[in-house]
Design a protein around this motif. Structure first.
Motif, PDB file in Angstrom:
ATOM      1  N   HIS A  23       9.095 -20.322   6.615  1.00 26.12           N
ATOM      2  CA  HIS A  23       7.912 -19.876   5.876  1.00 26.12           C
ATOM      3  C   HIS A  23       7.464 -18.425   6.561  1.00 26.12           C
ATOM      4  O   HIS A  23       8.095 -18.144   7.654  1.00 26.12           O
ATOM      5  CB  HIS A  23       6.642 -20.668   5.481  1.00 26.12           C
ATOM      6  CG  HIS A  23       5.965 -21.303   6.862  1.00 26.12           C
ATOM      7  ND1 HIS A  23       6.942 -21.897   7.873  1.00 26.12           N
ATOM      8  CD2 HIS A  23       4.712 -21.133   7.229  1.00 26.12           C
ATOM      9  CE1 HIS A  23       5.890 -22.234   8.856  1.00 26.12           C
ATOM     10  NE2 HIS A  23       4.592 -22.002   8.536  1.00 26.12           N
ATOM     11  N   ASP A  54       3.771 -17.039  13.223  1.00 34.11           N
ATOM     12  CA  ASP A  54       4.306 -17.695  14.248  1.00 34.11           C
ATOM     13  C   ASP A  54       6.009 -18.086  13.995  1.00 34.11           C
ATOM     14  O   ASP A  54       6.685 -18.473  15.058  1.00 34.11           O
ATOM     15  CB  ASP A  54       3.485 -18.995  14.987  1.00 34.11           C
ATOM     16  CG  ASP A  54       3.394 -19.948  13.509  1.00 34.11           C
ATOM     17  OD1 ASP A  54       3.019 -19.516  12.473  1.00 34.11           O
ATOM     18  OD2 ASP A  54       3.550 -21.333  14.233  1.00 34.11           O
ATOM     19  N   HIS A  55       6.170 -17.938  12.837  1.00 34.79           N
ATOM     20  CA  HIS A  55       7.692 -18.226  12.385  1.00 34.79           C
ATOM     21  C   HIS A  55       8.523 -16.914  11.914  1.00 34.79           C
ATOM     22  O   HIS A  55       9.629 -17.218  11.823  1.00 34.79           O
ATOM     23  CB  HIS A  55       7.418 -19.241  11.052  1.00 34.79           C
ATOM     24  CG  HIS A  55       6.889 -20.504  11.451  1.00 34.79           C
ATOM     25  ND1 HIS A  55       7.670 -21.673  12.057  1.00 34.79           N
ATOM     26  CD2 HIS A  55       5.631 -20.862  11.786  1.00 34.79           C
ATOM     27  CE1 HIS A  55       6.759 -22.482  12.383  1.00 34.79           C
ATOM     28  NE2 HIS A  55       5.614 -22.200  12.437  1.00 34.79           N
ATOM     29  N   HIS A  73       4.283 -17.540   8.061  1.00 32.33           N
ATOM     30  CA  HIS A  73       3.169 -17.595   8.945  1.00 32.33           C
ATOM     31  C   HIS A  73       3.783 -16.905   9.960  1.00 32.33           C
ATOM     32  O   HIS A  73       5.050 -16.797  10.455  1.00 32.33           O
ATOM     33  CB  HIS A  73       2.771 -18.816   9.167  1.00 32.33           C
ATOM     34  CG  HIS A  73       2.228 -19.590   8.157  1.00 32.33           C
ATOM     35  ND1 HIS A  73       1.743 -20.858   8.282  1.00 32.33           N
ATOM     36  CD2 HIS A  73       1.619 -19.044   6.796  1.00 32.33           C
ATOM     37  CE1 HIS A  73       1.056 -21.181   7.082  1.00 32.33           C
ATOM     38  NE2 HIS A  73       1.006 -20.163   6.346  1.00 32.33           N
ATOM     39  N   HIS A 101       2.688 -27.818   3.339  1.00 36.09           N
ATOM     40  CA  HIS A 101       1.858 -26.814   4.522  1.00 36.09           C
ATOM     41  C   HIS A 101       0.905 -25.835   3.957  1.00 36.09           C
ATOM     42  O   HIS A 101       0.026 -25.894   4.466  1.00 36.09           O
ATOM     43  CB  HIS A 101       2.917 -26.218   5.289  1.00 36.09           C
ATOM     44  CG  HIS A 101       2.660 -25.599   6.433  1.00 36.09           C
ATOM     45  ND1 HIS A 101       1.678 -26.017   7.320  1.00 36.09           N
ATOM     46  CD2 HIS A 101       2.864 -24.479   6.797  1.00 36.09           C
ATOM     47  CE1 HIS A 101       1.647 -25.118   8.263  1.00 36.09           C
ATOM     48  NE2 HIS A 101       2.016 -24.088   7.805  1.00 36.09           N
ATOM     49  N   ASP A 120       6.875 -26.583   9.480  1.00 37.14           N
ATOM     50  CA  ASP A 120       5.728 -27.050   9.690  1.00 37.14           C
ATOM     51  C   ASP A 120       5.438 -27.573   8.226  1.00 37.14           C
ATOM     52  O   ASP A 120       5.681 -27.135   7.171  1.00 37.14           O
ATOM     53  CB  ASP A 120       4.432 -25.574   9.642  1.00 37.14           C
ATOM     54  CG  ASP A 120       4.696 -24.940  10.867  1.00 37.14           C
ATOM     55  OD1 ASP A 120       5.452 -25.178  11.754  1.00 37.14           O
ATOM     56  OD2 ASP A 120       3.765 -23.893  10.964  1.00 37.14           O
TER      57      ASP A 120
END
Ligand SMILES: [Zn+2]
Ligand SMILES: [Zn+2]
Ligand SMILES: [Zn+2]
Length: 270
Positions: free
Chosen positions: A76, A80-81, A78, A151, A174
């Protein structure tokens, strides 16, 4: 399959990037397995899941040859990804000696974020391919199936089921509690390794991530459904600093449950 855990923290890192709480202070003091960066794994040096902002650090710390990676699956968008801007560093001028393109697989939002970051550089360099839930990609060495996560209501976050040479791995973060359609699909398969979201540790359950209780529930259902093969292992990862649990605290909780607590740099073979 060789599963190399590059990062095992939630989005803020653990210790968190700006945080002065006592848990982060203790993690800095203890160091070692208590230092967690943003989450990603690399499988057999060639298939990567997610591209976090700590990727350069991972490459330096674990001496990774990222030029070997052929397939990048993104769960996804976000932050942090997917640090899409750093993928531009794979293009000419910034990267030399590459002998194959990198194919990036993700949902609509991932494709858009990549286009905004580096445009359409040409299929000889980077291929961006949109995938949808329940689609199976044959990378030439692995079969990777995208499964719906639970998520973020604003995007179709994906989990991945990876099959290679008779072994299979579920990349399960996540996510909060798994959607029933994901359970239904998994119930038709078997697993050698389940990697699960444990962002919230022993904090109360929130809808978009798992805690210890929810992890145990999922692992037990996978066992009861016969999805986990004999000898299959379960790994927990993506920990938030807010849980206040250092690595040894987590292993004290999970060892009796025969669940492995991931740490940065951990390598498992399945
Ligand atoms: Zn995350
Ligand atoms: Zn903190
Ligand atoms: Zn997320």
């Amino acid at each position: 399959m060789k599963i190399h855990f590059l990062g095992t923290a939630a989005s803020e890192g653990f210790p968190a990037i700006f945080c002065r709480c006592r848990h982060c202070a203790m993690a800095r003091e203890l160091s070692g397995k208590n230092i967690r960066t943003r989450s990603s794994v690399i499988i057999d040096d060639t298939l990567k899941i997610d591209f976090p902002p700590d990727t350069l650090h991972h490459v330096l710390r674990d001496r990774i040859d990222l030029g070997l990676v052929k397939d990048l699956f993104v769960t996804h968008t976000h932050s942090d990804h997917l640090r899409a801007e750093d993928l531009e560093m794979r293009l000419p001028v910034y990267a030399h000696g590459l002998d194959h393109p990198l194919t990036i697989y993700g949902h609509d939002g991932v494709v858009r974020k990549c286009r905004e970051a580096f445009g359409r550089p040409g299929d000889e360099h980077i291929i961006v391919r949109r995938i949808v839930p329940f689609e199976t990609i044959n990378t030439g060495t692995s079969l990777v199936t995208a499964l719906p996560a639970n998520h973020d209501p604003d995007e179709t976050c994906l989990l991945f089921y990876i099959e290679k040479e008779g072994k299979s791995v579920f990349y399960g973060h996540d996510t909060g509690l798994l959607p029933e359609e994901t359970w239904a699909w998994l119930s038709t398969r078997e697993l050698d390794l389940a990697i699960l979201d444990c962002t919230n540790g022993n904090l109360p359950f929130t809808g978009s991530h798992l805690n210890i209780e929810a992890v145990l529930g999922i692992r037990n259902r996978l066992r009861e459904d016969g999805t986990l093969r004999d000898g299959a292992r379960t790994v927990v990862t993506h920990f938030s600093h807010n849980i206040g649990l250092q690595h040894e605290d987590l292993t004290a909780i999970f060892d009796p449950e025969e669940i492995i607590v991931a740490y940065d740099g951990m390598v498992l073979h399945v």
